[in-house]
Design a protein around this motif. Structure first.
Motif, PDB file in Angstrom:
ATOM      1  N   PHE A 180      -6.743   2.978  -5.114  1.00  0.00           N
ATOM      2  CA  PHE A 180      -6.367   2.501  -3.661  1.00  0.00           C
ATOM      3  C   PHE A 180      -7.528   2.516  -2.806  1.00  0.00           C
ATOM      4  CE2 PHE A 180      -2.582   4.610  -5.544  1.00  0.00           C
ATOM      5  CZ  PHE A 180      -1.595   3.656  -5.046  1.00  0.00           C
ATOM      6  N   PRO A 181      -7.611   1.651  -1.730  1.00  0.00           N
ATOM      7  CA  PRO A 181      -6.704   0.627  -1.367  1.00  0.00           C
ATOM      8  C   PRO A 181      -6.618  -0.506  -2.381  1.00  0.00           C
ATOM      9  CG  PRO A 181      -8.669   0.270  -0.166  1.00  0.00           C
ATOM     10  CD  PRO A 181      -8.872   1.802  -0.734  1.00  0.00           C
ATOM     11  N   TYR A 182      -5.506  -1.109  -2.528  1.00  0.00           N
ATOM     12  CA  TYR A 182      -5.489  -2.145  -3.593  1.00  0.00           C
ATOM     13  C   TYR A 182      -4.870  -3.366  -2.594  1.00  0.00           C
ATOM     14  CZ  TYR A 182      -3.379  -4.599  -7.480  1.00  0.00           C
ATOM     15  OH  TYR A 182      -2.872  -5.605  -8.307  1.00  0.00           O
ATOM     16  N   LYS A 183      -5.676  -4.689  -2.968  1.00  0.00           N
ATOM     17  CA  LYS A 183      -5.341  -5.702  -2.281  1.00  0.00           C
ATOM     18  C   LYS A 183      -4.355  -6.501  -3.249  1.00  0.00           C
ATOM     19  CE  LYS A 183      -6.235  -9.154   0.826  1.00  0.00           C
ATOM     20  NZ  LYS A 183      -7.296 -10.058   0.834  1.00  0.00           N
ATOM     21  N   THR A 184      -3.084  -7.026  -3.130  1.00  0.00           N
ATOM     22  CA  THR A 184      -2.056  -7.490  -4.030  1.00  0.00           C
ATOM     23  C   THR A 184      -2.480  -9.023  -4.159  1.00  0.00           C
ATOM     24  OG1 THR A 184      -0.560  -8.372  -2.514  1.00  0.00           O
ATOM     25  CG2 THR A 184      -0.288  -5.783  -3.058  1.00  0.00           C
ATOM     26  N   VAL A 185      -1.966  -9.426  -5.182  1.00  0.00           N
ATOM     27  CA  VAL A 185      -1.834 -10.872  -5.444  1.00  0.00           C
ATOM     28  C   VAL A 185      -1.396 -11.891  -4.191  1.00  0.00           C
ATOM     29  CG1 VAL A 185       0.190 -11.026  -6.621  1.00  0.00           C
ATOM     30  CG2 VAL A 185      -1.772 -12.560  -7.304  1.00  0.00           C
ATOM     31  N   THR A 186      -0.636 -11.361  -3.369  1.00  0.00           N
ATOM     32  CA  THR A 186       0.017 -11.950  -2.302  1.00  0.00           C
ATOM     33  C   THR A 186      -0.817 -11.691  -0.907  1.00  0.00           C
ATOM     34  OG1 THR A 186       1.666 -10.586  -2.030  1.00  0.00           O
ATOM     35  CG2 THR A 186       2.376 -12.553  -3.371  1.00  0.00           C
ATOM     36  N   GLY A 187      -1.631 -10.813  -1.274  1.00  0.00           N
ATOM     37  CA  GLY A 187      -2.656 -10.723   0.128  1.00  0.00           C
ATOM     38  C   GLY A 187      -2.351  -9.339   0.689  1.00  0.00           C
ATOM     39  N   SER A 188      -1.400  -8.601   0.418  1.00  0.00           N
ATOM     40  CA  SER A 188      -0.927  -7.170   1.175  1.00  0.00           C
ATOM     41  C   SER A 188      -2.155  -6.123   0.706  1.00  0.00           C
ATOM     42  CB  SER A 188       0.378  -6.785   0.669  1.00  0.00           C
ATOM     43  OG  SER A 188       1.355  -7.595   0.949  1.00  0.00           O
ATOM     44  N   LEU A 189      -2.473  -5.257   1.647  1.00  0.00           N
ATOM     45  CA  LEU A 189      -3.320  -4.191   1.360  1.00  0.00           C
ATOM     46  C   LEU A 189      -2.347  -2.856   1.190  1.00  0.00           C
ATOM     47  CD1 LEU A 189      -6.255  -3.680   0.925  1.00  0.00           C
ATOM     48  CD2 LEU A 189      -6.297  -2.867   3.507  1.00  0.00           C
ATOM     49  N   TYR A 190      -2.507  -2.428  -0.046  1.00  0.00           N
ATOM     50  CA  TYR A 190      -1.744  -1.094  -0.168  1.00  0.00           C
ATOM     51  C   TYR A 190      -2.939   0.099   0.258  1.00  0.00           C
ATOM     52  CZ  TYR A 190       1.835  -3.495  -3.032  1.00  0.00           C
ATOM     53  OH  TYR A 190       2.821  -4.519  -3.852  1.00  0.00           O
ATOM     54  N   ASP A 191      -2.214   0.864   1.081  1.00  0.00           N
ATOM     55  CA  ASP A 191      -2.893   2.086   1.495  1.00  0.00           C
ATOM     56  C   ASP A 191      -2.572   3.120   0.320  1.00  0.00           C
ATOM     57  OD1 ASP A 191      -0.282   2.070   2.586  1.00  0.00           O
ATOM     58  OD2 ASP A 191      -0.941   3.735   3.954  1.00  0.00           O
ATOM     59  N   ALA A 192      -3.230   4.218   0.417  1.00  0.00           N
ATOM     60  CA  ALA A 192      -3.055   5.182  -0.942  1.00  0.00           C
ATOM     61  C   ALA A 192      -1.589   5.710  -1.060  1.00  0.00           C
ATOM     62  CB  ALA A 192      -3.752   6.310  -0.703  1.00  0.00           C
ATOM     63  N   GLY A 193      -1.253   5.739  -2.072  1.00  0.00           N
ATOM     64  CA  GLY A 193       0.110   6.403  -2.537  1.00  0.00           C
ATOM     65  C   GLY A 193       0.115   6.912  -4.039  1.00  0.00           C
ATOM     66  N   THR A 194       1.310   7.317  -4.246  1.00  0.00           N
ATOM     67  CA  THR A 194       1.459   8.226  -5.539  1.00  0.00           C
ATOM     68  C   THR A 194       2.554   7.458  -6.472  1.00  0.00           C
ATOM     69  OG1 THR A 194       3.278   9.545  -4.221  1.00  0.00           O
ATOM     70  CG2 THR A 194       0.749  10.648  -4.409  1.00  0.00           C
ATOM     71  N   TYR A 195       2.335   6.307  -6.964  1.00  0.00           N
ATOM     72  CA  TYR A 195       3.192   5.539  -7.751  1.00  0.00           C
ATOM     73  C   TYR A 195       3.248   6.525  -9.038  1.00  0.00           C
ATOM     74  CZ  TYR A 195       2.041   1.817  -4.253  1.00  0.00           C
ATOM     75  OH  TYR A 195       1.686   1.163  -3.140  1.00  0.00           O
ATOM     76  N   TRP A 196       2.083   6.770  -9.952  1.00  0.00           N
ATOM     77  CA  TRP A 196       2.295   7.036 -11.157  1.00  0.00           C
ATOM     78  C   TRP A 196       2.630   8.824 -10.987  1.00  0.00           C
ATOM     79  CZ3 TRP A 196       3.275   7.646 -15.835  1.00  0.00           C
ATOM     80  CH2 TRP A 196       2.922   8.698 -16.752  1.00  0.00           C
ATOM     81  N   GLU A 197       2.008   9.263  -9.910  1.00  0.00           N
ATOM     82  CA  GLU A 197       2.517  10.623  -9.751  1.00  0.00           C
ATOM     83  C   GLU A 197       4.134  10.869  -9.532  1.00  0.00           C
ATOM     84  OE1 GLU A 197       0.258   9.084  -8.444  1.00  0.00           O
ATOM     85  OE2 GLU A 197      -1.732  10.220  -8.501  1.00  0.00           O
ATOM     86  N   SER A 198       4.604   9.982  -8.914  1.00  0.00           N
ATOM     87  CA  SER A 198       6.023  10.209  -8.640  1.00  0.00           C
ATOM     88  C   SER A 198       6.843   9.807  -9.896  1.00  0.00           C
ATOM     89  CB  SER A 198       6.689   9.079  -7.449  1.00  0.00           C
ATOM     90  OG  SER A 198       6.360   7.692  -7.895  1.00  0.00           O
ATOM     91  N   LEU A 199       6.444   9.077 -10.648  1.00  0.00           N
ATOM     92  CA  LEU A 199       7.137   8.843 -11.970  1.00  0.00           C
ATOM     93  C   LEU A 199       6.807   9.990 -12.955  1.00  0.00           C
ATOM     94  CD1 LEU A 199       8.756   7.258 -14.022  1.00  0.00           C
ATOM     95  CD2 LEU A 199       6.565   6.109 -14.529  1.00  0.00           C
ATOM     96  N   GLU A 200       5.475  10.609 -13.083  1.00  0.00           N
ATOM     97  CA  GLU A 200       5.251  11.570 -13.878  1.00  0.00           C
ATOM     98  C   GLU A 200       6.196  12.717 -13.450  1.00  0.00           C
ATOM     99  OE1 GLU A 200       1.406  13.096 -13.419  1.00  0.00           O
ATOM    100  OE2 GLU A 200       0.983  13.427 -15.776  1.00  0.00           O
ATOM    101  N   ARG A 201       6.120  12.962 -12.204  1.00  0.00           N
ATOM    102  CA  ARG A 201       6.945  14.292 -11.845  1.00  0.00           C
ATOM    103  C   ARG A 201       8.381  14.025 -12.105  1.00  0.00           C
ATOM    104  NH1 ARG A 201       7.703  19.201 -11.681  1.00  0.00           N
ATOM    105  NH2 ARG A 201       9.039  19.994  -9.928  1.00  0.00           N
TER     106      ARG A 201
END
Lengths: 770, 158
Positions: A392-413
């Motif tokens: 992060f930050p990650y710019k999506t293919v549709t132009g959104s900007l993702y601020d930091a998150g815990t996508y993988w961590e939430s699944l792992e947990r």
């Protein structure tokens, strides 16, 4: 002590607990009743309306001075619709208001309404989203030949080349059936004409009094100032109460016409058939993966049934456009080809409902991930690990900007808490005993707390977003904060008080939040889209910071210290590192009554601040363990886990409450609730007995864990939490059911997954096998 | 419209005399004739339970009864729970455990739970969930309602 982060009890609860809340129907006792006569058919021509002798009944012919509702969206091949306040010459859906009866009491109005005879020439309607797209389908609006009101597409330049290199292509056909947000308090409008001023006060159960006032004043051609809109206690909204409806407009019009006090209190049947629906979507999505099971391209055709009219002010673009821009969700994707359409039909109009499109698009993506995992022989967690965004930050293919998150961590947990490995052993053993258990995961992110920079990209003529807070400390040292947001059960008053209390060094009990009254609050957009704590919270913080500076200056004067060395805590101001203090109440008194001493800034203590950020992304992993009874098709949810990240929790108790409620609405979406139309456009689910909202018996204990990413995208570091609970459950539960039914080769692609649907799939699979 | 009848309702220990049509629903009479608007109407067809009151100590749907049927009965509504500013244990438990959000279904749940706990102070968890499934809530997902009622069960034990 910091108030932010404490699970303090909510400030308004004692009033509600004592039955002293003031909901619109409570205020309306004694008013004349409005009863709408509604269309019994989905499409037809009005040939005549027979009105009983002596009755006060209004029809379209009486209200020619009211403009129709005409929400506007720029671009996206948008075709505007004109929604009449009372049906004019034609009817377009079952439940459309055709005539309005006024009588002294509700029961008299109902009696008269039953005697109003509608002579309607019935025409063939368009009901189903796919049927409505067929070339020979009945045309709902003359100006929209293919029944498409909004359409847009996107294709990245490298899409074809990358698609050609796919090692595997997975396709899903997802059907989400129609839902009603179903707030416990139905809609209503109580309009009171004031003889002394000529103004009208409209009490109405809405989420956004200011935009509602704008919309009503516009179509009535009256100054906004002459209309006061009050949202008193509001018994739930969930999106259904943020769109302007003909009934509110009519109530104000007739109150002015008759110079009287009138009330429309919707009954439950009206609410189920004629308020707003949502989630009626059909997605066809293909995903290309490389040999390492990495998603490389996504192709989607998204059709959303938006009903008979576009909704004001958000427009019918809300579902199709959200579905298109946010489909990839938490997954890394660089090549995307998508077409999205909002399809008009002779059904109840669509409006936002908590989660807007994301429950459906998350279902699409998460079904894809599970099918792809099978294809590659990976477990669902590993499949997702290879595709979730981690940088992060990650710019999506549709132009959104993702601020930091815990996508993988939430699944792992989640996999850890549910002991995925242990579960597989238990599942195997259970299958040997003829019991079918399954586990399902659903990882998603959610755009929340966004202002005009983000809304502007959607092209709505009315661009919502900012929130303003006006703050004042009175001479007794109590604080009043007037907000444009309009809480209705979220407990926002308590959260804002905690934020303000920390800035000013006083207790939350000394703070009053004023909301939901256009006479008493600054223009604002109301409460929806997981925004209020971020937006109104940010504005509250900014206004309180200014207030603190004013107080510091006064305290500096009284304590003969530089203002920058003053700190406010525990109700007093003191100079850092020094003895001696002054009560904040004394500062408040001095600011008002000894203002000549302080110079500059004027007397009193008032501040104002606006917050208008681009927004932030919350995220979560929902997971479910279910048991499916293959004889009955009944699904029992054994465990439901939420691991979520909404940044800093201002009030953890309230956050958990938001998640609980959202998750149960999501479970309802996955398993129970469905608005069903027959082919003539008649609704078969017009009571709560038929719509089947879950009771306490149907819901499991919801387990919650929090992750806290500190984002710079929100000045309180809080992210939105209002909708997330609703987004994850369909995908988690449907993945779990499909996992349970693996031995039968059954995969679920339609929600709600009711027992008959599950049984049918099991039967069909058995037939195919034999 | 039919001729109005004289009816006397006893609500929270207070007598209310009124003239109502025979078809007047009890919930409407409580809200409008008695002015006790704490009792809410969520569906008017007996499914949601927002209108639940206690009639001779038993929870009933006041939207499914006529006012005339309540003549001679002792009715209790949400307004009768607290003693002045002192909340009833069930109200306090709902506050402590965040058992309400918008508050619309709350009066019905409070009266249902009060009736259930008074009738059976030692009610088991499973039976309690069954009883509380009589009413609908759209905000809380029921988690904290159950928590609150369990806490009140301990508080209210005689």
């Amino acid at each position: 002590m910091k108030w932010v982060g404490q699970p303090i009890p909510r400030l308004r609860d004692p009033v509600l607990l004592k039955g002293k809340g003031r909901f619109t129907a409570d205020i309306a006792v004694g008013a004349m009743a409005i009863r709408f006569v509604r269309s019994p058919v989905a499409r037809g021509t009005i040939c005549g309306i027979e009105i009983p002798e002596g009755a006060v009944v209004f029809t379209a012919a009486d209200i020619t001075d009211i403009k129709p509702l005409r929400p506007i969206l720029h671009g996206r091949n948008y075709v505007p619709t004109d929604q009449p306040i009372l049906a004019n010459k034609r009817v377009t859906y079952v439940g459309e208001p055709v005539a309005a009866v006024i009588a002294a009491t509700q029961s008299e109005a109902e009696d008269i309404a039953e005697q109003v005879m509608l002579d309607i020439d019935v025409l063939d309607p368009a009901i189903d989203v796919d049927e409505a797209l067929k070339p020979d389908a009945p045309r709902v609006h003359d100006q929209a030949p293919g029944n498409v009101l909004v359409e847009t597409s996107l294709k990245t330049p490298g899409f074809d080349a990358v698609w050609a290199k796919a090692a595997q292509v997975v396709e899903v056909d997802i059907r989400s059936r129609r839902q009603n947000a179903m707030p416990m308090e139905t809609r209503n409008a109580h309009a009171v004409f004031d003889h002394s001023t000529g103004r009208v006060t409209l009490y109405t159960s809405v989420q956004n009094p200011h935009p509602i006032r704008t919309g009503i004043a516009d179509v009535l051609g009256m100054p906004e100032t002459d209309l006061r809109v009050v949202a008193p206690d509001v018994g739930g909204g969930f999106g259904q109460k943020m769109a302007l409806v003909p009934e509110y407009v009519f109530a104000v019009w007739v109150a002015r016409k008759l110079e009287a006090s009138v009330a429309w209190i919707e009954d439950r049947n009206e609410n189920l058939i004629a308020s707003f629906h949502s989630r009626d979507q059909h997605h066809t999505v293909k995903a290309a993966f490389d040999e390492n099971a990495k998603l490389i391209a996504l192709e989607a055709d998204l059709r959303c049934n938006v009903g008979a009219y576009s909704n004001y002010p958000i427009t019918c673009g809300v579902e199709p456009l959200m579905a298109m821009s946010e489909l990839p969700g938490p997954y890394d994707l660089r090549e995307y080809s998508v077409r999205t359409r909002g399809v008009t039909t002779n059904t109840c109009p669509m409006a936002p409902y908590r989660g807007v499109s994301r429950p459906v698009l998350t279902l699409s993506m998460e079904r894809i991930m599970n099918l792809a995992a099978d294809r590659f022989g990976l477990d669902p967690v590993e499949m997702r690990r290879r595709n979730l965004i981690t940088e992060f930050p990650y710019k999506t293919v549709t132009g959104s900007l993702y601020d930091a998150g815990t996508y993988w961590e939430s699944l792992e947990r989640s996999a850890e808490v549910l002991d995925l490995k242990g579960f597989r052993e238990r599942q195997k053993k259970a299958r040997e005993e003829g019991r079918y258990l399954g586990i399902g995961f659903s990882v998603f992110n959610e755009r929340s707390g966004y202002g005009t920079p983000t809304f502007a990209a959607r092209g709505m003529e009315i661009t919502p977003g900012y929130e303003t807070v006006e703050m004042a400390m009175d001479p007794s040292g109590y604080v009043i904060a007037r907000i444009g947001a309009s809480p209705h059960g979220q407990g926002l008053e308590t959260g804002l008080s905690q934020i303000i209390a920390d800035e000013l060094g006083i207790e939350p009990s000394r703070i009053r939040i004023i909301s939901g009254d256009t006479d008493a609050t600054p223009y604002g957009w109301g409460t929806f889209a997981s925004r209020s704590l971020v937006l109104a919270g940010g504005a509250s913080k900014l206004a309180a910071e200014q207030m603190r500076e004013r107080l510091n200056k006064i305290a500096g004067h009284l304590l003969q210290a530089p203002p920058e060395e003053i700190e406010l805590a525990g109700g007093v101001a003191r100079r850092r590192g020094h003895e001696g203090s002054v009560e904040i109440t004394a500062l408040a008194r001095a600011a008002h009554h000894q203002s000549q001493l302080f110079g500059g800034g004027g007397p009193g203590l008032t501040t104002i601040a606006t917050y208008d950020p681009a927004g932030t992304f919350s995220n979560a992993c929902h997971s479910a363990i279910v048991e499916v009874d293959i004889e009955t098709g009944h699904v029992k949810i054994e465990r439901f886990l939420v691991v979520e990240d909404a940044g800093i929790l201002i009030n953890p108790m309230i956050v958990d409450g938001q998640i609980h409620g959202g998750v149960v609405q999501g479970i309802a979406n996955a398993l129970f609730e469905e608005i069903i139309y027959d082919e003539t456009g008649n609704i078969l689910t017009g009571s709560l007995m038929d719509f089947i909202p879950p009771t306490m018996s149907e819901v499991p204990t919801i387990e919650i864990e929090h992750l806290e990413t500190l984002t710079d995208a929100s000045i309180t570091k809080a992210k939105g939490i209002g909708e997330g609970g609703t987004i994850g459950p369909p995908a988690a539960i449907i993945n779990a059911i499909s996992d349970a039914l693996k031995p039968f080769g059954v995969e679920i692609f339609e929600i709600p997954a009711t027992p008959p649907r599950i049984r049918q799939l099991i039967r069909e699979a058995a037939k195919e096998k034999s | 419209m039919t001729e109005k009848l004289d009816v006397t309702l006893s609500v929270n220990g207070k007598r209310y005399e009124m003239k109502v049509e025979p078809r007047r629903m009890l919930a409407d009479a409580i809200r409008e004739e008695c002015g006790l608007t704490g009792t809410h109407l969520g569906c008017e067809h007996g499914v949601c339970g927002a209108c639940t009151i206690l009639m001779d100590d038993k929870p009933v749907r006041s939207c499914l009864m006529f006012a005339v049927q309540a003549e001679g009965a002792e009715l209790r509504t949400v307004e009768g729970l607290a003693k002045g500013n002192e909340l009833h244990p069930i109200q306090q438990a709902f506050w402590d455990h965040h058992g309400l959000q918008c508050g619309f279904c709350t009066p019905g749940f409070l009266m249902l739970a009060t009736g259930v706990l008074e009738q059976n102070p030692n009610i088991g968890d499973e039976e309690l969930v069954h009883a509380l499934s009589s009413n609908l809530c759209r905000c809380t997902g029921y988690q904290n309602i159950l928590k609150a009622v369990k806490a009140a069960r301990e508080e209210m034990k005689p």
